[in-house]
Write a protein that holds these residues in place. Structure first.
Motif, PDB file in Angstrom:
ATOM      1  N   TYR A 166       5.451  -1.342  10.163  1.00 43.21           N
ATOM      2  CA  TYR A 166       4.609  -2.349  10.654  1.00 43.21           C
ATOM      3  C   TYR A 166       3.018  -2.204  10.508  1.00 43.21           C
ATOM      4  CZ  TYR A 166       2.343  -6.071  13.886  1.00 43.21           C
ATOM      5  OH  TYR A 166       1.573  -6.977  14.238  1.00 43.21           O
ATOM      6  N   GLY A 167       2.834  -1.128  10.982  1.00 44.31           N
ATOM      7  CA  GLY A 167       1.163  -0.685  10.976  1.00 44.31           C
ATOM      8  C   GLY A 167       0.770  -0.668   9.658  1.00 44.31           C
ATOM      9  N   VAL A 168       1.565   0.163   8.571  1.00 41.87           N
ATOM     10  CA  VAL A 168       1.099   0.323   7.246  1.00 41.87           C
ATOM     11  C   VAL A 168       0.976  -0.951   6.488  1.00 41.87           C
ATOM     12  CG1 VAL A 168       1.835   1.319   5.067  1.00 41.87           C
ATOM     13  CG2 VAL A 168       2.221   2.625   7.064  1.00 41.87           C
ATOM     14  N   MET A 169       2.018  -1.981   6.762  1.00 39.03           N
ATOM     15  CA  MET A 169       1.677  -3.318   6.096  1.00 39.03           C
ATOM     16  C   MET A 169       0.642  -4.117   6.495  1.00 39.03           C
ATOM     17  SD  MET A 169       4.380  -2.962   4.170  1.00 39.03           S
ATOM     18  CE  MET A 169       3.868  -4.760   3.294  1.00 39.03           C
ATOM     19  N   GLN A 170       0.361  -3.772   7.888  1.00 36.03           N
ATOM     20  CA  GLN A 170      -0.838  -4.644   8.306  1.00 36.03           C
ATOM     21  C   GLN A 170      -2.042  -3.929   7.699  1.00 36.03           C
ATOM     22  OE1 GLN A 170      -1.787  -4.740  12.641  1.00 36.03           O
ATOM     23  NE2 GLN A 170      -3.644  -3.496  12.187  1.00 36.03           N
ATOM     24  N   ALA A 171      -2.225  -2.776   7.534  1.00 37.51           N
ATOM     25  CA  ALA A 171      -3.313  -1.979   6.789  1.00 37.51           C
ATOM     26  C   ALA A 171      -3.367  -2.508   5.225  1.00 37.51           C
ATOM     27  CB  ALA A 171      -3.279  -0.527   6.704  1.00 37.51           C
ATOM     28  N   VAL A 172      -2.065  -2.676   4.726  1.00 38.70           N
ATOM     29  CA  VAL A 172      -1.884  -2.995   3.106  1.00 38.70           C
ATOM     30  C   VAL A 172      -2.606  -4.274   2.813  1.00 38.70           C
ATOM     31  CG1 VAL A 172      -0.453  -3.868   1.429  1.00 38.70           C
ATOM     32  CG2 VAL A 172      -0.069  -1.301   2.485  1.00 38.70           C
ATOM     33  N   ALA A 173      -2.239  -5.106   3.853  1.00 33.63           N
ATOM     34  CA  ALA A 173      -2.974  -6.414   3.852  1.00 33.63           C
ATOM     35  C   ALA A 173      -4.419  -6.517   3.982  1.00 33.63           C
ATOM     36  CB  ALA A 173      -2.080  -7.585   4.777  1.00 33.63           C
ATOM     37  N   GLU A 174      -4.951  -5.770   4.977  1.00 33.24           N
ATOM     38  CA  GLU A 174      -6.237  -5.757   5.087  1.00 33.24           C
ATOM     39  C   GLU A 174      -7.132  -5.090   4.068  1.00 33.24           C
ATOM     40  OE1 GLU A 174      -7.250  -4.464   9.321  1.00 33.24           O
ATOM     41  OE2 GLU A 174      -5.913  -5.885  10.000  1.00 33.24           O
ATOM     42  N   LEU A 175      -6.481  -4.051   3.634  1.00 37.86           N
ATOM     43  CA  LEU A 175      -7.137  -3.251   2.462  1.00 37.86           C
ATOM     44  C   LEU A 175      -7.051  -4.175   1.077  1.00 37.86           C
ATOM     45  CD1 LEU A 175      -5.892   0.063   3.209  1.00 37.86           C
ATOM     46  CD2 LEU A 175      -8.362  -0.358   3.571  1.00 37.86           C
ATOM     47  N   LYS A 176      -6.368  -5.156   1.193  1.00 35.35           N
ATOM     48  CA  LYS A 176      -6.180  -5.961  -0.031  1.00 35.35           C
ATOM     49  C   LYS A 176      -5.732  -4.901  -1.321  1.00 35.35           C
ATOM     50  CE  LYS A 176      -8.865  -9.720   1.105  1.00 35.35           C
ATOM     51  NZ  LYS A 176      -9.306  -9.464   2.598  1.00 35.35           N
ATOM     52  N   LEU A 177      -4.787  -4.021  -1.271  1.00 34.84           N
ATOM     53  CA  LEU A 177      -4.241  -3.088  -2.258  1.00 34.84           C
ATOM     54  C   LEU A 177      -3.826  -3.768  -3.508  1.00 34.84           C
ATOM     55  CD1 LEU A 177      -2.791  -0.090  -0.335  1.00 34.84           C
ATOM     56  CD2 LEU A 177      -5.210  -0.396  -0.931  1.00 34.84           C
ATOM     57  N   PRO A 178      -4.111  -3.416  -4.741  1.00 30.01           N
ATOM     58  CA  PRO A 178      -4.027  -4.033  -5.795  1.00 30.01           C
ATOM     59  C   PRO A 178      -2.415  -3.484  -6.443  1.00 30.01           C
ATOM     60  CG  PRO A 178      -5.449  -2.512  -6.478  1.00 30.01           C
ATOM     61  CD  PRO A 178      -5.045  -2.278  -4.826  1.00 30.01           C
ATOM     62  N   ILE A 179      -1.529  -3.386  -5.323  1.00 29.94           N
ATOM     63  CA  ILE A 179      -0.132  -3.117  -5.483  1.00 29.94           C
ATOM     64  C   ILE A 179       0.868  -3.916  -4.956  1.00 29.94           C
ATOM     65  CG2 ILE A 179      -0.764  -0.682  -6.221  1.00 29.94           C
ATOM     66  CD1 ILE A 179      -0.110   0.164  -3.300  1.00 29.94           C
ATOM     67  N   ASN A 180       1.921  -3.674  -5.423  1.00 36.96           N
ATOM     68  CA  ASN A 180       3.029  -4.701  -4.639  1.00 36.96           C
ATOM     69  C   ASN A 180       3.575  -3.648  -3.683  1.00 36.96           C
ATOM     70  OD1 ASN A 180       2.569  -6.707  -6.066  1.00 36.96           O
ATOM     71  ND2 ASN A 180       4.194  -6.431  -7.382  1.00 36.96           N
ATOM     72  N   VAL A 181       4.180  -3.945  -2.325  1.00 33.21           N
ATOM     73  CA  VAL A 181       4.689  -3.169  -1.313  1.00 33.21           C
ATOM     74  C   VAL A 181       5.604  -3.959  -0.523  1.00 33.21           C
ATOM     75  CG1 VAL A 181       4.159  -1.668   0.671  1.00 33.21           C
ATOM     76  CG2 VAL A 181       2.461  -2.020  -1.171  1.00 33.21           C
TER      77      VAL A 181
END
Length: 493
Positions: free
Chosen positions: A298-313
């Motif tokens: 949950y925490g990692v996915m929240q960060a991934v969305a906030e960081l707008k990472l250019p990868i698929n997760v």
């Protein structure tokens, strides 16, 4: 808490309530120290010489307004040898300073920390918000008297090299996002099991997608899991009145929406009694933390969305509860997993791997680039690595090395363990393909061997966080590990 980085070579003109000054063991101090010394008419150099201001790592000395020229408080902190000042030493210094500031109820500071050793300044900028957040975190949702908000509200880091300002600011922002992700993970993990069950995890996932539209959430209940033949997963939850629910969070940040995703699978046992192989009563309350793998996702996915990472997760929270009941699965039962592999149940308290094996088979459909599972899986990992290191195993040496490297960058320790074929012998069954427990010897590794049977179609790593996900005793509570390591791994990609 507000964090900022400011380019400045003059510390005495900062309007903060307190100036924090780093002292090293060298013969010559920094320009900031010399400036403070001049403003105090040589008092600081005298105190350094006498040893009243120490360069000992983490040793703090607070001085109140010393002259009409300098009305701010001065907090000096020892940083040891500046050339040897690494991330681990910086963590100790930050902890010492923040605790002193909170004790003295200081509201705002300006600090020259990033100038101690420019080699590590980027990592330190990322670490600072995480350490401050960890120290100030309070879980008081169920207390009638709430903890007052921390007095410290603003931290300004001074940097003398203007060319570093943009990179340092970006790292500081990343650190804040990671800190928020760790806080979210800790709060979910700290929830009691009468609140946090698989349905609660699913609801949290749905709420996250409302805040971040880049996330798509799908929840699979027991009917859907049964259609998928996820019989091992379902067997674990049979004794509970709470439904087993697998929550899938998808993020598409790559330009190519069909690019292979990085997949995270978190064990989400919202309470683990041990089932029929029931655990001892002492310490069983801490089995609410058996869902820390799912909370990490949950925490990692929240960060991934906030960081707008250019990868698929893709993040999977495998929610379930293991309880003794007339309908519970039993030692001696043989289960047919989603993959078709049959498992003889030796111990119903070795349940996490039964939930994970079906979830790991499920994620094959994503054609993943890598798959990492996160689980409070074995007490044996605590025996092997204590509460300091997360255990890392996998079927791909490069992936394991990348995770260990990410852990070092993030200050979130991990250590690789072997997963040789010899250990596979311990999970052979006389009446099924494999057993779900391989005995005491090498218990962490044989658990990984079990999972490896379901991960042969992709690159996979397993993180055993049984020793690192929470603390016991007077400091009882979730740590939020290994959120920082996993975000760093994804940033590296």
């Amino acid at each position: 808490m507000e964090f900022q980085i400011k380019n400045s070579t003059i510390i005495t003109k900062q309007k903060s309530e307190c100036l924090v000054i780093s002292i090293d063991s060298g013969k010559s101090q920094s320009d900031f120290v010399k400036e403070i010394d001049k403003s105090t008419n040589g008092l600081v150099s005298q105190l350094i010489k006498s040893g009243d201001i120490s360069h000992e790592l983490g040793k703090t000395t607070l001085l109140y307004a010393t002259s009409s020229n300098l009305k701010q408080k001065l907090l000096f902190v020892g940083c040891g040898n500046a050339k040897a000042f690494d991330l681990m030493q910086a963590q100790k210094v930050i902890q010492a300073v923040i605790k002193e500031l909170l004790a003295k109820k200081i509201k705002s500071i300006a600090w020259d920390l990033l100038n101690v050793n420019h080699t590590n300044s980027l990592q330190i900028a990322k670490q600072l918000p995480q350490i401050v957040s960890d120290i100030t975190y309070q879980f008081d949702e169920f207390k009638t008297t709430k903890t007052p908000a921390p007095s410290l509200t603003k931290v300004t880091l001074l940097v003398s090299e203007k060319s570093m300002l943009t990179k340092l600011t970006n790292n500081l922002l990343q650190g804040e996002i990671i800190a928020n992700a760790i806080t979210a993970t800790k709060t979910i993990a700290n929830m009691p099991s009468n609140v946090c069950n698989a349905k609660y995890l699913a609801e949290q996932g749905k709420q996250l997608s409302k805040v971040h539209p880049s996330l798509k959430v799908t929840c699979l209940g027991e009917k859907e899991l049964a259609k998928l033949n996820m019989n091992a997963y379902l067997a674990v939850g049979r004794g509970s009145q709470n439904e087993s629910i697998m929550t899938i969070i998808e993020y598409q940040g790559a330009k190519d929406k069909k690019a292979q995703p990085y997949v995270l699978v978190g064990k989400g046992l919202t309470f683990d009694s041990g089932g029929i192989s029931i655990k001892p009563a002492a310490g069983m309350d801490e089995m609410k933390y058996d869902m820390c793998g799912a909370a990490t996702v949950y925490g990692v996915m929240q960060a991934v969305a906030e960081l707008k990472l250019p990868i698929n997760v893709v993040g999977v929270m495998a929610g379930c509860e293991n309880m003794p009941d007339g309908n519970s699965y039993r030692p001696g039962d043989i289960l047919t997993t989603m993959s078709g592999t049959t498992v003889e149940v030796i111990n119903t308290d070795a349940e996490g791997r039964l939930v994970l094996c079906d979830a790991l088979t499920y994620v094959e459909r994503y054609n993943p680039k890598t798959v990492i599972d996160i689980a409070t899986l074995t007490g044996a990992c605590i025996v092997a690595l204590g509460h300091h290191y997360t255990g890392v195993m996998g079927n791909n040496d490069k992936l394991v090395a990348q995770l260990v490297s990410a852990s070092q960058k993030a200050g979130d320790k991990a250590w690789a363990l072997p997963i040789d074929n010899e250990f596979q012998e311990q999970i052979k069954s006389t009446c099924a393909d494999i057993v779900n427990a391989g005995g005491r010897d090498g218990g962490t590794i044989t658990a990984a061997c079990f999972l490896s049977r379901f991960t042969e179609k992709y690159q996979w790593a397993h993180l055993d966080i049984a020793g690192t996900a929470w603390k016991s005793g007077s400091q009882k509570g979730a740590t939020g590990r290994p959120v920082a390591m996993l975000i760093q791994y994804l940033l590296d990609q």
